[in-house]
Design a protein around this motif. Sequence first.
Motif, PDB file in Angstrom:
ATOM      1  N   ALA A 164       0.759  -1.343   0.037  1.00 55.57           N
ATOM      2  CA  ALA A 164      -0.013   0.082  -0.164  1.00 55.57           C
ATOM      3  C   ALA A 164       0.831   1.085   0.097  1.00 55.57           C
ATOM      4  N   ASP A 165       2.214   1.229   0.610  1.00 54.69           N
ATOM      5  CA  ASP A 165       3.160   2.461   0.420  1.00 54.69           C
ATOM      6  C   ASP A 165       3.678   2.969  -0.881  1.00 54.69           C
ATOM      7  N   VAL A 166       3.947   1.759  -1.464  1.00 54.17           N
ATOM      8  CA  VAL A 166       4.315   2.038  -2.947  1.00 54.17           C
ATOM      9  C   VAL A 166       3.458   1.643  -4.153  1.00 54.17           C
ATOM     10  N   ASP A 214       8.055  -0.131  -8.855  1.00 58.92           N
ATOM     11  CA  ASP A 214       7.790   0.327  -7.575  1.00 58.92           C
ATOM     12  C   ASP A 214       8.464  -0.286  -6.477  1.00 58.92           C
ATOM     13  N   ILE A 215       8.751  -1.610  -6.705  1.00 66.06           N
ATOM     14  CA  ILE A 215       9.415  -2.451  -5.759  1.00 66.06           C
ATOM     15  C   ILE A 215      10.814  -1.857  -5.540  1.00 66.06           C
ATOM     16  N   LEU A 216      11.435  -1.762  -6.735  1.00 63.20           N
ATOM     17  CA  LEU A 216      12.839  -1.532  -6.841  1.00 63.20           C
ATOM     18  C   LEU A 216      13.201  -0.187  -6.227  1.00 63.20           C
ATOM     19  N   ALA A 217      12.363   0.796  -6.636  1.00 61.96           N
ATOM     20  CA  ALA A 217      12.441   2.164  -6.170  1.00 61.96           C
ATOM     21  C   ALA A 217      12.441   2.344  -4.602  1.00 61.96           C
ATOM     22  N   ARG A 218      11.753   1.351  -4.026  1.00 56.06           N
ATOM     23  CA  ARG A 218      11.707   1.836  -2.580  1.00 56.06           C
ATOM     24  C   ARG A 218      11.803   0.489  -1.704  1.00 56.06           C
ATOM     25  N   SER A 219      13.138  -0.202  -2.388  1.00 57.18           N
ATOM     26  CA  SER A 219      13.692  -1.563  -1.733  1.00 57.18           C
ATOM     27  C   SER A 219      14.718  -1.071  -0.414  1.00 57.18           C
ATOM     28  N   SER A 220      15.445  -1.925  -0.088  1.00 55.20           N
ATOM     29  CA  SER A 220      16.463  -1.808   1.007  1.00 55.20           C
ATOM     30  C   SER A 220      17.291  -0.715   0.614  1.00 55.20           C
ATOM     31  N   SER A 221      17.315  -0.338  -0.607  1.00 54.13           N
ATOM     32  CA  SER A 221      18.421   0.621  -1.114  1.00 54.13           C
ATOM     33  C   SER A 221      18.001   2.084  -1.084  1.00 54.13           C
ATOM     34  N   LEU A 222      17.248   2.289   0.381  1.00 54.76           N
ATOM     35  CA  LEU A 222      16.294   3.614   0.350  1.00 54.76           C
ATOM     36  C   LEU A 222      17.333   4.826   0.466  1.00 54.76           C
TER      37      LEU A 222
END
Length: 204
Positions: free
Chosen positions: A5-7, A118-126
Motif C-alpha cells: 500500500a505504501d508504494v 515500484d518495488i525497486l524504487a523503494r527497496s532496501s536501497s532507500l
Amino acid sequence: MLTAADVMTKDVAMIRSSATVTEAVKLMQARDWRALIVDRRHEQDAYGIITESDIVYKVIAYSKDPNKIRVYEIMSKPCIVVNPELGLEYVARLFANHHLRRAPVISGDLIGIISLTDILARSSSLEKPRSIILEQELQDEIKKARLVCTDKGINSAECAAAWDVVEEIQAEIAHQRAEKPLKTAFEDYCDEYPEAAEVRIYEL
C-alpha cells in the motif's frame, strides 16, 4: 517495513473481459498504462490482467484482428493479487517466484497496482534517490533489449516487448524529474536499426 500500500500506484484502470483488444489498446494509450485489470463478472469471480506483452505476443505476433479478439481470450486469469498490508520484501519474493512484472493490489476491491519499478524504487536501497535506482534498472534493461533483438530479430515481438519495458522505466524517470527525455533509448536504437520501429506500432 514498507508495504504494498505504501508504494503502489493508485491510478489504475479496469476493463471488461468482453471488451475488444482495440478498446484495451485505446484505454492504455489514453493514460500511458502498460496493463489493465480485468473486472470481475460477479463478486465471487477472480480479477484478470491484460498487458502490452499479451497484446504483442498473442495478437500482433499472429496478425490477428484486434477488433475481433476479446480481452478474455488473451488475459491472465485468475491473476495473482497482492494484499495491501503485505511487506515489500514478501511482494518481491512473490514476483520472483511467479515471474511477475506487476499485480493488482486488492482489499475486497481493487485499490491499486504494484510493479517491479515500484518495488525497486523503494527497496532496501532507500539511501539512494529513486531516480538513481531507476537509472541502474534502465541500463540493465537496455542491455537486455539489445540482446533480445540480436537473438530473436529486430522485427520480432520479443524485441518490441523488450523495448516496451525500457520505455516504461524511462517514462518513470522522466516523471520523477518532471522532464521529458530529448530522445528515448529506443529512438537511439532506431538510429542504428531503422527497421526496428515498424514492429512497435500499436495503432490497432
